[in-house]
Design a protein around this motif. Structure first.
Motif, PDB file in Angstrom:
ATOM      1  N   ASP A   1      32.641  43.447  59.700  1.00 48.40           N
ATOM      2  CA  ASP A   1      31.469  43.071  58.910  1.00 48.40           C
ATOM      3  C   ASP A   1      30.228  43.150  59.801  1.00 48.40           C
ATOM      4  O   ASP A   1      29.978  42.264  60.614  1.00 48.40           O
ATOM      5  CB  ASP A   1      31.644  41.660  58.355  1.00 48.40           C
ATOM      6  CG  ASP A   1      30.508  41.254  57.440  1.00 48.40           C
ATOM      7  OD1 ASP A   1      29.691  42.121  57.060  1.00 48.40           O
ATOM      8  OD2 ASP A   1      30.438  40.064  57.088  1.00 48.40           O
ATOM      9  N   TRP A   2      29.449  44.227  59.648  1.00 50.46           N
ATOM     10  CA  TRP A   2      28.280  44.445  60.477  1.00 50.46           C
ATOM     11  C   TRP A   2      27.083  43.628  60.030  1.00 50.46           C
ATOM     12  O   TRP A   2      26.109  43.497  60.774  1.00 50.46           O
ATOM     13  CB  TRP A   2      27.905  45.935  60.469  1.00 50.46           C
ATOM     14  CG  TRP A   2      28.891  46.771  61.198  1.00 50.46           C
ATOM     15  CD1 TRP A   2      29.892  47.522  60.655  1.00 50.46           C
ATOM     16  CD2 TRP A   2      29.009  46.948  62.610  1.00 50.46           C
ATOM     17  NE1 TRP A   2      30.605  48.153  61.635  1.00 50.46           N
ATOM     18  CE2 TRP A   2      30.082  47.817  62.846  1.00 50.46           C
ATOM     19  CE3 TRP A   2      28.300  46.455  63.698  1.00 50.46           C
ATOM     20  CZ2 TRP A   2      30.465  48.196  64.133  1.00 50.46           C
ATOM     21  CZ3 TRP A   2      28.687  46.837  64.961  1.00 50.46           C
ATOM     22  CH2 TRP A   2      29.752  47.699  65.172  1.00 50.46           C
ATOM     23  N   GLU A   3      27.116  43.070  58.832  1.00 48.92           N
ATOM     24  CA  GLU A   3      25.957  42.326  58.323  1.00 48.92           C
ATOM     25  C   GLU A   3      25.890  40.929  58.931  1.00 48.92           C
ATOM     26  O   GLU A   3      26.904  40.328  59.263  1.00 48.92           O
ATOM     27  CB  GLU A   3      26.027  42.209  56.805  1.00 48.92           C
ATOM     28  CG  GLU A   3      25.710  43.491  56.093  1.00 48.92           C
ATOM     29  CD  GLU A   3      25.487  43.294  54.620  1.00 48.92           C
ATOM     30  OE1 GLU A   3      24.363  43.496  54.172  1.00 48.92           O
ATOM     31  OE2 GLU A   3      26.447  42.923  53.936  1.00 48.92           O
ATOM     32  N   GLY A   4      24.658  40.425  59.055  1.00 53.03           N
ATOM     33  CA  GLY A   4      24.468  39.052  59.492  1.00 53.03           C
ATOM     34  C   GLY A   4      23.873  38.936  60.879  1.00 53.03           C
ATOM     35  O   GLY A   4      23.444  39.902  61.507  1.00 53.03           O
ATOM     36  N   LEU A   5      23.861  37.706  61.361  1.00 56.39           N
ATOM     37  CA  LEU A   5      23.248  37.334  62.634  1.00 56.39           C
ATOM     38  C   LEU A   5      24.168  37.674  63.801  1.00 56.39           C
ATOM     39  O   LEU A   5      25.390  37.551  63.697  1.00 56.39           O
ATOM     40  CB  LEU A   5      22.950  35.831  62.615  1.00 56.39           C
ATOM     41  CG  LEU A   5      22.156  35.244  63.752  1.00 56.39           C
ATOM     42  CD1 LEU A   5      20.728  35.776  63.733  1.00 56.39           C
ATOM     43  CD2 LEU A   5      22.146  33.731  63.664  1.00 56.39           C
ATOM     44  N   TYR A   6      23.580  38.082  64.929  1.00 56.26           N
ATOM     45  CA  TYR A   6      24.350  38.343  66.149  1.00 56.26           C
ATOM     46  C   TYR A   6      23.519  37.973  67.372  1.00 56.26           C
ATOM     47  O   TYR A   6      22.295  37.903  67.314  1.00 56.26           O
ATOM     48  CB  TYR A   6      24.796  39.810  66.234  1.00 56.26           C
ATOM     49  CG  TYR A   6      23.666  40.798  66.325  1.00 56.26           C
ATOM     50  CD1 TYR A   6      23.129  41.169  67.553  1.00 56.26           C
ATOM     51  CD2 TYR A   6      23.125  41.370  65.177  1.00 56.26           C
ATOM     52  CE1 TYR A   6      22.077  42.063  67.630  1.00 56.26           C
ATOM     53  CE2 TYR A   6      22.086  42.272  65.246  1.00 56.26           C
ATOM     54  CZ  TYR A   6      21.568  42.621  66.472  1.00 56.26           C
ATOM     55  OH  TYR A   6      20.532  43.513  66.551  1.00 56.26           O
ATOM     56  N   ALA A   7      24.206  37.728  68.480  1.00 51.68           N
ATOM     57  CA  ALA A   7      23.558  37.420  69.756  1.00 51.68           C
ATOM     58  C   ALA A   7      24.426  37.970  70.869  1.00 51.68           C
ATOM     59  O   ALA A   7      25.648  38.071  70.714  1.00 51.68           O
ATOM     60  CB  ALA A   7      23.374  35.915  69.917  1.00 51.68           C
ATOM     61  N   GLY A   8      23.775  38.338  71.979  1.00 49.55           N
ATOM     62  CA  GLY A   8      24.561  38.878  73.074  1.00 49.55           C
ATOM     63  C   GLY A   8      23.796  38.988  74.370  1.00 49.55           C
ATOM     64  O   GLY A   8      22.605  38.661  74.450  1.00 49.55           O
ATOM     65  N   VAL A   9      24.507  39.443  75.389  1.00 52.73           N
ATOM     66  CA  VAL A   9      23.938  39.652  76.723  1.00 52.73           C
ATOM     67  C   VAL A   9      24.143  41.111  77.105  1.00 52.73           C
ATOM     68  O   VAL A   9      25.032  41.780  76.592  1.00 52.73           O
ATOM     69  CB  VAL A   9      24.591  38.726  77.770  1.00 52.73           C
ATOM     70  CG1 VAL A   9      24.255  37.279  77.483  1.00 52.73           C
ATOM     71  CG2 VAL A   9      26.090  38.928  77.824  1.00 52.73           C
ATOM     72  N   ARG A  10      23.288  41.579  78.043  1.00 50.41           N
ATOM     73  CA  ARG A  10      23.382  42.970  78.444  1.00 50.41           C
ATOM     74  C   ARG A  10      22.924  43.136  79.883  1.00 50.41           C
ATOM     75  O   ARG A  10      22.217  42.276  80.429  1.00 50.41           O
ATOM     76  CB  ARG A  10      22.562  43.855  77.511  1.00 50.41           C
ATOM     77  CG  ARG A  10      21.091  43.532  77.484  1.00 50.41           C
ATOM     78  CD  ARG A  10      20.395  44.178  76.316  1.00 50.41           C
ATOM     79  NE  ARG A  10      18.957  44.229  76.543  1.00 50.41           N
ATOM     80  CZ  ARG A  10      18.173  45.160  76.088  1.00 50.41           C
ATOM     81  NH1 ARG A  10      18.676  46.141  75.365  1.00 50.41           N
ATOM     82  NH2 ARG A  10      16.891  45.141  76.327  1.00 50.41           N
ATOM     83  N   ALA A  11      23.326  44.246  80.484  1.00 46.40           N
ATOM     84  CA  ALA A  11      22.942  44.566  81.857  1.00 46.40           C
ATOM     85  C   ALA A  11      22.782  46.076  81.961  1.00 46.40           C
ATOM     86  O   ALA A  11      23.356  46.824  81.176  1.00 46.40           O
ATOM     87  CB  ALA A  11      23.998  44.071  82.837  1.00 46.40           C
ATOM     88  N   GLY A  12      21.989  46.515  82.947  1.00 45.28           N
ATOM     89  CA  GLY A  12      21.790  47.946  83.117  1.00 45.28           C
ATOM     90  C   GLY A  12      20.739  48.245  84.159  1.00 45.28           C
ATOM     91  O   GLY A  12      20.575  47.508  85.128  1.00 45.28           O
ATOM     92  N   GLY A  13      19.996  49.336  83.910  1.00 48.14           N
ATOM     93  CA  GLY A  13      18.971  49.753  84.853  1.00 48.14           C
ATOM     94  C   GLY A  13      17.759  50.316  84.147  1.00 48.14           C
ATOM     95  O   GLY A  13      17.847  50.802  83.022  1.00 48.14           O
TER      96      GLY A  13
END
Length: 193
Positions: free
Chosen positions: A41-53
């Motif tokens: 289910d792609w709908e709705g609220l989401y939160a996350g963390v990320r890293a990169g350059g």
């Protein structure tokens, strides 16, 4: 004759009773519906963390006061919401905040408000384009910036996704420079509520 009549009566009673028991053993049932699990289910609220350059170009002008040919590490977070107005198309809004560091003495941060548009390719794969406006803060200098790019997001459980994203970035410093003065590549893990 009495014994014979009695034997026939007992046999008939036994047959009738056996038939009645056999009829009671057959219990009509309705078949259970077959449950097929729905996709992610792609709908709705989401939160996350990320890293990169983040990578700035070799152009004479700089991206948001970052020196040319600079590579910075990126740690950040994102919060957003998705809608699927018509299957398989997805639209969404997202805010991101990133901390950037490099070998120079002054580290920086970026904050963006983004719009996303994409397509759910399979139940567990989303391909999207992203664009946003924000601010780059380096020391006491704040510069208006923009970004445009895309990414792929994969569902790994019922609520967790992994995302890879790359965006080109530029600033509004008024100089006649390239549209994209830098690029940012990130990988993140997101929880969908």
């Amino acid at each position: 004759m009495f014994v014979r009549s009695l034997s026939i009566g007992v046999a008939a009673a036994a047959l009738l009773a056996g038939g009645a028991q056999a009829a009671d053993l057959i219990i009509p049932t309705t078949p259970q519906p077959i449950y097929e699990a729905a996709g992610f289910d792609w709908e709705g609220l989401y939160a996350g963390v990320r890293a990169g350059g983040q990578f700035t170009g070799s152009d004479a002008s700089t991206y948001a006061t970052v020196p040319v040919n600079t590579t910075s590490g990126v740690l950040g977070a994102a919060l957003g919401v998705n809608f699927i107005p018509v299957d398989p198309f997805l639209i969404g809004a997202e805010v991101t905040g990133d901390y950037l560091w490099n070998s120079s003495a002054t580290n920086s941060s970026e904050f963006f408000a983004n719009l996303r548009a994409g397509a759910v390719v399979t139940d567990s794969v989303l391909v999207y384009a992203i664009g946003g406006l924000g601010t780059h803060n380096r020391g006491a200098v704040n510069t208006g910036v923009y970004q445009l790019g895309g990414g792929v997001e994969l569902a790994v459980t019922d609520a967790i996704t992994v995302r890879g994203e790359i965006v080109g970035q530029g600033d509004f410093d008024g100089a006649a420079d390239s549209f994209f003065e830098g690029a940012k590549a990130t990988v993140g893990v997101f929880y969908h509520f």
